[in-house]
Design a protein around this motif. Sequence first.
Motif, PDB file in Angstrom:
ATOM      1  N   VAL A 198      58.846 -19.263   6.192  1.00 40.10           N
ATOM      2  CA  VAL A 198      60.263 -19.086   6.507  1.00 40.10           C
ATOM      3  C   VAL A 198      60.538 -19.593   7.916  1.00 40.10           C
ATOM      4  O   VAL A 198      59.647 -19.616   8.764  1.00 40.10           O
ATOM      5  CB  VAL A 198      60.670 -17.592   6.370  1.00 40.10           C
ATOM      6  CG1 VAL A 198      59.980 -16.732   7.401  1.00 40.10           C
ATOM      7  CG2 VAL A 198      62.168 -17.385   6.434  1.00 40.10           C
ATOM      8  N   THR A 230      61.394  -9.191   7.826  1.00 43.65           N
ATOM      9  CA  THR A 230      61.600  -9.450   6.401  1.00 43.65           C
ATOM     10  C   THR A 230      60.340  -9.028   5.656  1.00 43.65           C
ATOM     11  O   THR A 230      59.431  -8.433   6.229  1.00 43.65           O
ATOM     12  CB  THR A 230      61.941 -10.939   6.155  1.00 43.65           C
ATOM     13  OG1 THR A 230      62.356 -11.104   4.800  1.00 43.65           O
ATOM     14  CG2 THR A 230      60.766 -11.851   6.456  1.00 43.65           C
ATOM     15  N   ARG A 231      60.273  -9.359   4.404  1.00 38.32           N
ATOM     16  CA  ARG A 231      59.065  -9.152   3.601  1.00 38.32           C
ATOM     17  C   ARG A 231      58.672 -10.501   3.026  1.00 38.32           C
ATOM     18  O   ARG A 231      59.539 -11.290   2.644  1.00 38.32           O
ATOM     19  CB  ARG A 231      59.318  -8.142   2.487  1.00 38.32           C
ATOM     20  CG  ARG A 231      59.591  -6.757   3.027  1.00 38.32           C
ATOM     21  CD  ARG A 231      59.694  -5.740   1.906  1.00 38.32           C
ATOM     22  NE  ARG A 231      59.956  -4.421   2.431  1.00 38.32           N
ATOM     23  CZ  ARG A 231      59.014  -3.566   2.837  1.00 38.32           C
ATOM     24  NH1 ARG A 231      57.752  -3.908   2.767  1.00 38.32           N
ATOM     25  NH2 ARG A 231      59.334  -2.378   3.289  1.00 38.32           N
ATOM     26  N   THR A 269      54.730  -7.843  -1.566  1.00 35.66           N
ATOM     27  CA  THR A 269      55.767  -7.451  -0.617  1.00 35.66           C
ATOM     28  C   THR A 269      55.122  -6.954   0.668  1.00 35.66           C
ATOM     29  O   THR A 269      54.771  -5.794   0.796  1.00 35.66           O
ATOM     30  CB  THR A 269      56.726  -6.413  -1.232  1.00 35.66           C
ATOM     31  OG1 THR A 269      57.668  -6.026  -0.252  1.00 35.66           O
ATOM     32  CG2 THR A 269      56.023  -5.223  -1.804  1.00 35.66           C
ATOM     33  N   VAL A 299      63.270 -10.621  14.402  1.00 34.24           N
ATOM     34  CA  VAL A 299      63.571 -10.743  12.976  1.00 34.24           C
ATOM     35  C   VAL A 299      62.555  -9.945  12.180  1.00 34.24           C
ATOM     36  O   VAL A 299      61.434  -9.712  12.633  1.00 34.24           O
ATOM     37  CB  VAL A 299      63.564 -12.222  12.514  1.00 34.24           C
ATOM     38  CG1 VAL A 299      64.682 -13.011  13.179  1.00 34.24           C
ATOM     39  CG2 VAL A 299      62.228 -12.877  12.784  1.00 34.24           C
ATOM     40  N   PHE A 344      63.631 -18.977  10.887  1.00 31.56           N
ATOM     41  CA  PHE A 344      64.838 -18.285  11.315  1.00 31.56           C
ATOM     42  C   PHE A 344      65.437 -19.087  12.464  1.00 31.56           C
ATOM     43  O   PHE A 344      64.733 -19.392  13.420  1.00 31.56           O
ATOM     44  CB  PHE A 344      64.513 -16.872  11.814  1.00 31.56           C
ATOM     45  CG  PHE A 344      63.876 -15.993  10.779  1.00 31.56           C
ATOM     46  CD1 PHE A 344      64.652 -15.282   9.864  1.00 31.56           C
ATOM     47  CD2 PHE A 344      62.498 -15.862  10.730  1.00 31.56           C
ATOM     48  CE1 PHE A 344      64.060 -14.460   8.924  1.00 31.56           C
ATOM     49  CE2 PHE A 344      61.897 -15.040   9.789  1.00 31.56           C
ATOM     50  CZ  PHE A 344      62.674 -14.338   8.883  1.00 31.56           C
TER      51      PHE A 344
END
Length: 148
Positions: free
Chosen positions: A94, A109-110, A61, A107, A96
Amino acid sequence: MNRREFLTAAAGIGLGLVSVEPARATPAAMQEAIRKVVGSARVTPGRVKLDLPPLVENGNTVPIAISVESAMSQADHVKAIHVFNEKNPQPDVVSFHLGPRAGRASVATRIRLADTQTVVAIAELSDGSFWSASADVIVTLAACLETL
């Protein structure tokens, strides 16, 4: 033949015919994944801020935040932010997708990181340009490992 016997036989046949290797990205695979997104366009360093800790104890994480300098107007906005890495099972982490109504091109996130590696963020702007930032991350306890 019942269902269990059939599945056991099918698995036995499949094991003899198919060899499965765990997926593992490489720097070359990361560059190929980037090329699939940007095509032949030039990727210019700058305008992208990649906030990633330089040392993480646990790769399961890892916090990541990306922001892009943009007016976020109809004429000048960030269309997408893509994140890539060089040693996870898959090189593309990822994507976005944003628009002018997002307000800010930011943005967070983990993500999971399999090993010490370089992470690259690429922003695609509405004018067709691509901007990037990269960060090296040292991971002491790896994640994303596939065991057979």
